[in-house]
Design an enzyme around this catalytic site. Structure first.
Site, PDB file in Angstrom:
ATOM      1  CG  ASP A 191      92.268   3.553  42.444  1.00  0.00           C
ATOM      2  OD1 ASP A 191      91.852   4.360  42.623  1.00  0.00           O
ATOM      3  OD2 ASP A 191      93.778   3.697  42.715  1.00  0.00           O
ATOM      4  CG  ASN A 200      97.006   3.154  45.191  1.00  0.00           C
ATOM      5  OD1 ASN A 200      95.848   3.698  45.253  1.00  0.00           O
ATOM      6  ND2 ASN A 200      98.009   3.970  45.702  1.00  0.00           N
ATOM      7  CE  LYS A 201      98.426   9.593  39.798  1.00  0.00           C
ATOM      8  NZ  LYS A 201      98.436  10.915  40.748  1.00  0.00           N
TER       9      LYS A 201
END
Length: 302
Positions: A191, A200-201
């Site tokens: 991201d 990121n997630k």
């Protein structure tokens, strides 16, 4: 609306941003260019506030503001600026599509096995494009996908892979670190790519740690537009609705719902972009060169 999109990959949110910006431009009735620039800046700041972790939103906002500044400096009419912004949105959409395709080409060449096992999580258009590219080249990747709670967007990834004829295993997030020992590689999306690591997630950090313990190489797959200095005040990780974790939690229990986390560059072999794989030093230099203009770099009201 892209402002409430919590399941698409960064590319999907970016396209939503561009579509929303086109709607803003199409409905704007500002009579002079300086006033339109002011209204645009307010709109861009709201977009940043809604998606603070997504570097593409920040960088696309910077591009839109640059277009406005050029028009103001030239003395363009407001109608001219609206046309320039609409043209910029169309160009950015095409550029992003080409960039993802190019990064997928690079990623597909990272592994030489004809049928590699690749572990991933969440929903990343760049990761999915890389797997589809590998399949299109006549190879047979198999994919281990973590479901990615609390919104389960890993299921969307598994569904897309299955639709393309790529074998996919969907597992609970907590099972991914154990099963990573069977993988040829860990691929995660991004991201934001900062000078010290990749946003990121949630679950990406644990997966990267497990990959290191199992001796499995890990890469983030991104595009250069996701590079951003980590010290950018408007870049951040917002806490999400607690009810997604436990709706109606009893008194004394406080659910915490955090979607994103930082994966240190030390845990990654590199970051795949359009034309190469960037190592830690290259990422650090490139990210610091991507500073936002002061008006967009400032902290937002989250």
């Amino acid at each position: 609306m892209f402002t409430h999109d919590r399941t698409s990959g960064a590319g999907g949110v970016a396209r939503g941003f561009l579509a929303a910006l086109e709607r803003f431009v199409g409905t704007d009735r500002t009579r002079d260019t300086p006033s339109l620039r002011a209204a645009l800046l307010a709109w861009l700041r709201e977009a940043q506030t809604a998606q603070p972790t997504l570097a593409l939103v920040h960088q696309l906002a910077a591009r839109a503001l640059s277009v406005a500044d050029t028009s103001v400096a030239r003395g363009d009419r407001a109608s001219d600026l609206r046309s320039h912004l609409a043209a910029s949105c169309a160009a950015e959409r095409e550029d992003l599509e080409r960039a993802v395709e190019a990064a997928a080409q690079v990623a597909a060449q990272l592994l030489t096995d004809k049928d590699p096992w690749i572990a991933t999580l969440s929903a990343s258009e760049a990761v999915l494009a890389s797997l589809l590219k590998m399949s299109a080249d006549g190879r047979k990747p198999r994919v281990l996908v973590a479901e990615s709670r609390p919104r389960f967007e890993g299921r969307d990834t598994a569904r897309a892979l299955a639709a393309a004829g790529i074998e996919a295993w969907l597992v609970a997030d907590a099972a991914l670190p154990m099963l990573l020992s069977h993988a040829s590689a860990l691929w995660i999306g991004a991201d934001a790519v900062t000078d010290i690591g990749v946003f990121n997630k949630i679950g990406s950090y644990t997966a990267a740690l497990a990959a290191r313990e199992h001796g499995v190489p890990a890469w983030a797959i991104a595009v250069r537009r996701k590079l951003l200095p980590v010290a950018t005040p408007s870049l951040g990780i917002a806490e999400m609705p607690a009810a997604e974790i436990w709706d109606g939690a009893p008194v004394g229990v406080k659910p915490r719902n955090i979607y994103f986390e930082m994966v240190p560059m030390a845990l990654l072999r590199g970051v795949v972009v359009e034309d190469s794989v960037l190592g830690a030093t290259e990422v650090a230099v490139a990210a610091k060169d991507r500073e936002l203009p002061a008006e967009l770099a400032a902290a937002t009201d989250r």
